[in-house]
Write a protein that holds these residues in place. Structure first.
Motif, PDB file in Angstrom:
ATOM      1  N   THR A 118       0.817  -1.210   0.000  1.00  0.00           N
ATOM      2  CA  THR A 118       0.000   0.000   0.000  1.00  0.00           C
ATOM      3  C   THR A 118       0.850   1.259   0.000  1.00  0.00           C
ATOM      4  OG1 THR A 118      -1.713  -1.212   1.225  1.00  0.00           O
ATOM      5  CG2 THR A 118      -1.872   1.178   1.215  1.00  0.00           C
ATOM      6  N   THR A 119       2.006   1.222   0.668  1.00  0.00           N
ATOM      7  CA  THR A 119       2.826   2.422   0.836  1.00  0.00           C
ATOM      8  C   THR A 119       3.637   2.745  -0.414  1.00  0.00           C
ATOM      9  OG1 THR A 119       2.985   1.951   3.193  1.00  0.00           O
ATOM     10  CG2 THR A 119       4.576   3.503   2.281  1.00  0.00           C
ATOM     11  N   TYR A 120       4.213   1.730  -1.053  1.00  0.00           N
ATOM     12  CA  TYR A 120       5.132   1.968  -2.159  1.00  0.00           C
ATOM     13  C   TYR A 120       4.506   1.517  -3.473  1.00  0.00           C
ATOM     14  CZ  TYR A 120       8.299   2.255   1.802  1.00  0.00           C
ATOM     15  OH  TYR A 120       8.879   2.593   2.990  1.00  0.00           O
ATOM     16  N   ASP A 127      13.092   3.060  -3.068  1.00  0.00           N
ATOM     17  CA  ASP A 127      14.481   3.538  -3.030  1.00  0.00           C
ATOM     18  C   ASP A 127      14.554   5.024  -2.694  1.00  0.00           C
ATOM     19  OD1 ASP A 127      15.312   1.002  -3.628  1.00  0.00           O
ATOM     20  OD2 ASP A 127      15.547   1.375  -5.782  1.00  0.00           O
ATOM     21  N   ARG A 128      13.623   5.811  -3.192  1.00  0.00           N
ATOM     22  CA  ARG A 128      13.635   7.246  -2.875  1.00  0.00           C
ATOM     23  C   ARG A 128      13.423   7.479  -1.384  1.00  0.00           C
ATOM     24  NH1 ARG A 128      10.830   7.609  -7.894  1.00  0.00           N
ATOM     25  NH2 ARG A 128       8.830   7.414  -6.799  1.00  0.00           N
ATOM     26  N   ALA A 133      15.784   8.825   4.020  1.00  0.00           N
ATOM     27  CA  ALA A 133      15.936   8.534   5.450  1.00  0.00           C
ATOM     28  C   ALA A 133      17.400   8.319   5.819  1.00  0.00           C
ATOM     29  CB  ALA A 133      15.102   7.309   5.820  1.00  0.00           C
ATOM     30  N   LEU A 134      18.112   7.544   5.009  1.00  0.00           N
ATOM     31  CA  LEU A 134      19.524   7.307   5.301  1.00  0.00           C
ATOM     32  C   LEU A 134      20.345   8.585   5.122  1.00  0.00           C
ATOM     33  CD1 LEU A 134      20.062   3.813   3.628  1.00  0.00           C
ATOM     34  CD2 LEU A 134      19.757   4.332   6.049  1.00  0.00           C
ATOM     35  N   GLY A 135      19.967   9.416   4.167  1.00  0.00           N
ATOM     36  CA  GLY A 135      20.686  10.673   3.963  1.00  0.00           C
ATOM     37  C   GLY A 135      20.567  11.604   5.154  1.00  0.00           C
ATOM     38  N   ASN A 136      19.370  11.643   5.765  1.00  0.00           N
ATOM     39  CA  ASN A 136      19.204  12.481   6.954  1.00  0.00           C
ATOM     40  C   ASN A 136      20.112  12.020   8.096  1.00  0.00           C
ATOM     41  OD1 ASN A 136      17.278  14.036   5.659  1.00  0.00           O
ATOM     42  ND2 ASN A 136      15.560  12.851   6.459  1.00  0.00           N
ATOM     43  N   LEU A 137      20.186  10.719   8.284  1.00  0.00           N
ATOM     44  CA  LEU A 137      21.057  10.197   9.340  1.00  0.00           C
ATOM     45  C   LEU A 137      22.518  10.459   9.027  1.00  0.00           C
ATOM     46  CD1 LEU A 137      19.548   6.773  10.517  1.00  0.00           C
ATOM     47  CD2 LEU A 137      20.062   8.770  11.913  1.00  0.00           C
ATOM     48  N   ALA A 185       3.758  10.567   2.579  1.00  0.00           N
ATOM     49  CA  ALA A 185       3.558   9.189   2.145  1.00  0.00           C
ATOM     50  C   ALA A 185       2.943   9.169   0.760  1.00  0.00           C
ATOM     51  CB  ALA A 185       2.653   8.454   3.131  1.00  0.00           C
ATOM     52  N   PRO A 186       3.213   8.131  -0.068  1.00  0.00           N
ATOM     53  CA  PRO A 186       2.652   8.077  -1.414  1.00  0.00           C
ATOM     54  C   PRO A 186       1.143   8.187  -1.379  1.00  0.00           C
ATOM     55  CG  PRO A 186       4.320   6.387  -1.125  1.00  0.00           C
ATOM     56  CD  PRO A 186       4.088   7.014   0.223  1.00  0.00           C
TER      57      PRO A 186
END
Length: 285
Positions: A118-120, A127-128, A133-137, A185-186
């Motif tokens: 449902t989300t993606y 991937d986006r 999320a990883l970029g913020n960390l 969210a999408p």
């Protein structure tokens, strides 16, 4: 039990009646004996020595053992399994608990799978979100690493530059460079009438601190920054592992959905073709 009293006071009026009067007490006694025999029962069990035992009652020592209840003619009337031991009861309870836990895990996995689909919309969408999320960390880790180096420099007695001192004025958890806000969210529409955020007012320059004050603050803050940096690095590794597993799961779910859709399409086409082949051809007159 009261005895049965048979009265013989009446005199037979015929030889046949006399015969019946004479023999019916014996017939009644035989009937009572037969009825008592039919109600008799026999128990069969194996004792602690492995020997088969028979008795008309079950001794207390054999109550927990497997046994068979036999009729008077030797046929099986009822069979009783032996009582479970304490260890067997524990294992049975553990098995029930494990089955309940497995059922809960299966339901939870089904819920997660539904949320993923449902989300993606696809793997690119996933991937986006992961990269953001990883970029913020990673930005937080980079800022904390720089802050830790400045604090360690001051604690070691080296002179910090004005730019480094200015960087220490911002909170340790706040990124030094602005990052893009997380996307919604999408499928989530933007909030209606949302006003654009006005740029923050420029902060007033703080009064310069003495070298002794900077040293005391650096010694106090350095352990906290090091601990926070360690936690952020661990969070980043855990998040990357989680995203990797979720991506594999999402790819499998998408493949399964596509295969299901292809099978349904093929079945529908085959049914339409079969219906067209069996339909009667109109005859021209």
């Amino acid at each position: 039990m009261k005895p049965i009293v048979l009265s013989m006071e009446c005199s037979p009026s015929s030889p046949r009646q006399a015969l019946v009067t004479r023999w019916w007490p014996l017939a009644a006694a035989c009937a009572l004996l037969a009825a008592g025999t039919c109600e008799a029962q026999l128990y069969k069990w194996v004792d602690e020595n492995g020997k088969v035992q028979y008795s008309d009652t079950i001794p207390p020592a054999a109550n927990d053992r497997a046994r068979k209840e036999l009729r008077a003619d030797g046929t099986l009337k009822r069979e009783t399994e032996r009582a479970a031991t304490i260890e067997e009861k524990r294992l049975a309870a553990q098995r029930v608990a494990d089955e309940a836990k497995a059922r809960e895990a299966r339901l939870e996995q089904e819920r997660k799978d539904k949320a993923l689909l449902t989300t993606y919309a696809d793997l690119k969408d996933f991937d986006r979100v992961r990269d953001r999320a990883l970029g913020n960390l990673e930005t937080e880790i980079r800022n904390l690493t720089e802050r830790e180096a400045i604090l360690a420099k001051i604690v070691a007695g080296q002179q910090a530059t004005p730019q480094e001192i200015a960087k220490l004025a911002s909170p340790a958890s706040a990124p030094a460079t602005p990052t893009a806000a997380p996307a919604a969210a999408p499928g989530t529409p933007p909030a209606a009438g949302a006003a654009k955020a006005s740029p923050p007012a420029p902060a007033k320059p703080a009064a310069p601190k003495s070298a002794n004050a900077l040293l005391l603050e650096a010694k106090s803050e350095l352990p906290r920054v090091t601990e926070l940096l360690t936690r952020k690095r661990r969070d980043r590794a855990d998040l990357a592992t989680l995203y990797a597993a979720e991506r594999i799961r999402l790819a499998n779910l998408i493949d399964a959905e596509n295969a299901k859709l292809a099978a349904a399409t093929a079945a529908s086409a085959a049914a339409s073709k079969s219906a067209a082949a069996t339909s009667p051809t109109p005859v021209r007159k």
